[in-house]
Motif scaffolding. Sequence first.
Motif, short mmCIF file in Angstrom:
data_model
loop_
_atom_site.label_atom_id
_atom_site.label_comp_id
_atom_site.label_asym_id
_atom_site.label_seq_id
_atom_site.Cartn_x
_atom_site.Cartn_y
_atom_site.Cartn_z
N PRO A 1 1.44 -0.83 8.18
CA PRO A 1 0.76 -2.04 8.64
C PRO A 1 1.59 -2.84 9.65
N PRO B 1 -3.61 -3.74 4.56
CA PRO B 1 -3.89 -4.59 3.39
C PRO B 1 -3.90 -6.06 3.74
N ARG C 1 -5.25 1.77 7.24
CA ARG C 1 -5.29 0.93 6.05
C ARG C 1 -4.37 -0.26 6.25
N ARG D 1 -9.43 2.69 11.69
CA ARG D 1 -9.32 3.79 10.73
C ARG D 1 -8.10 3.64 9.82
N LYS E 1 -7.58 -7.18 9.59
CA LYS E 1 -8.06 -5.97 10.26
C LYS E 1 -9.23 -6.28 11.18
N PRO F 1 0.83 -1.17 0.00
CA PRO F 1 0.00 0.00 0.00
C PRO F 1 0.88 1.24 0.00
#
Length: 421
Positions: free
Chosen positions: A24, A214, A212, A210, A88, A17
């Motif tokens: 992450p 992946p 990101r 909230r 997530k 990303p």
Amino acid sequence: MAIETDAAHTPGGLAKPGGSLKGPLSFAIACFLIWGLAYGLLDVLNKHFQETLSISQADSAWLQIAYFGAYLLLSIPAGMLLHARGYKFGIVTGLAVTAVGALLFIPAAGAGAFLPFVGSMFVLAAGLCVLETSADTYVNVLGDPAKASQRLNLAQSFNALGVFFGPLIGGAVFFSPTTTEALGGPTRSIQIVYGLIAVGVVLFAIAVWRARLPETGLSDHGGAVEGDAPALPLSKQPHFVAGVITQALYIGAQVGIGAYFINLVTHNWEGLSSQNGAFMLSLAAIGYLVGRFAATALLLKVRPRVLLTTYGVINVILTLIVAAGVNIISPVALIAVFFFMSTMFATIFALGTTGLGAATKKASSLMVMAIGGGVLLPWPMGKIADTYGANIAFLLPAACFVVVAWYGWKGAGLGQKTTAI
């Protein structure tokens, strides 16, 4: 190996990303700090309840049984949740349940009985189980498969940081009459500590939701090269089966050592208080933390199996010294044990899940389930300690470290075509 991506090609089939995995990975590593703190407090509570609720060493082991029993019962469901909803969702769900468990300590403390604490600990650990299943697997696959051991050791370093703060906080609050009185008594001090933990976990869960994060190409991670025979079922992967058994015994040793650390050091160091014993547990956690970073560096030059075998043999020797009950020397040897335990979980995890391809997620959840091995040693160690003294109980962890050394020497290579691990 054919890899399909919709962005930049990366090892393990991961689409970066924004070209970076640092974000992450940072979120995943932060999770390790949370359950390290929870575990660090667990060992302090064990001794605290022996004193405040007048329970035996064997009975106090029910805290550890509740904590690791949650892992034993819920790791497979956690893996199914991870497979169905992704990393997530798994991380956020784990954080939410952990917060609920921490909040349950408030009415449990008000009840003033041991059983409600055991129930609250089970709920808290249920959340940590989901969290650890998600984060361990995420770190394991978030990049080059060949560097999985290094990533897990780095992440576990932050777990060790949490383990360090746990007894430091517990010792300063639960074993300090002045602090306890200032907070409103033993009941109120527990309520405040776990209430603050719940608030912090909820805030972090919101941040993760909230962010990101992946999903990775796990079906390709660690898979076979095109043209190789299909992967065998997990039950026919001897290095994996041996890894799960070894992990369970290792965790049993680690949990038993932590549970009776304060009992051992106060028994073998004349004049040492329970509070000072808790602070010594934090000192041992520093050794664990330093050991994590040292292992991460050593793994750049030393094969994981060699390191695991060496550390296993050293800990067999150290725990036998602890069992000998030598004044001052045995507590010092016990502190040293933590340094050499530091790399064991991550290295066993990585070695056991090597080369499993599409079965990596399932294998990872079973490897996390092996954390349920924490239920194996606390009660028998407590019973032995009540009958023969805390030192003799440490013969059980010594036997477990024999198995760890064997796994590094032989077990991790069972059924493997290469020795370059």
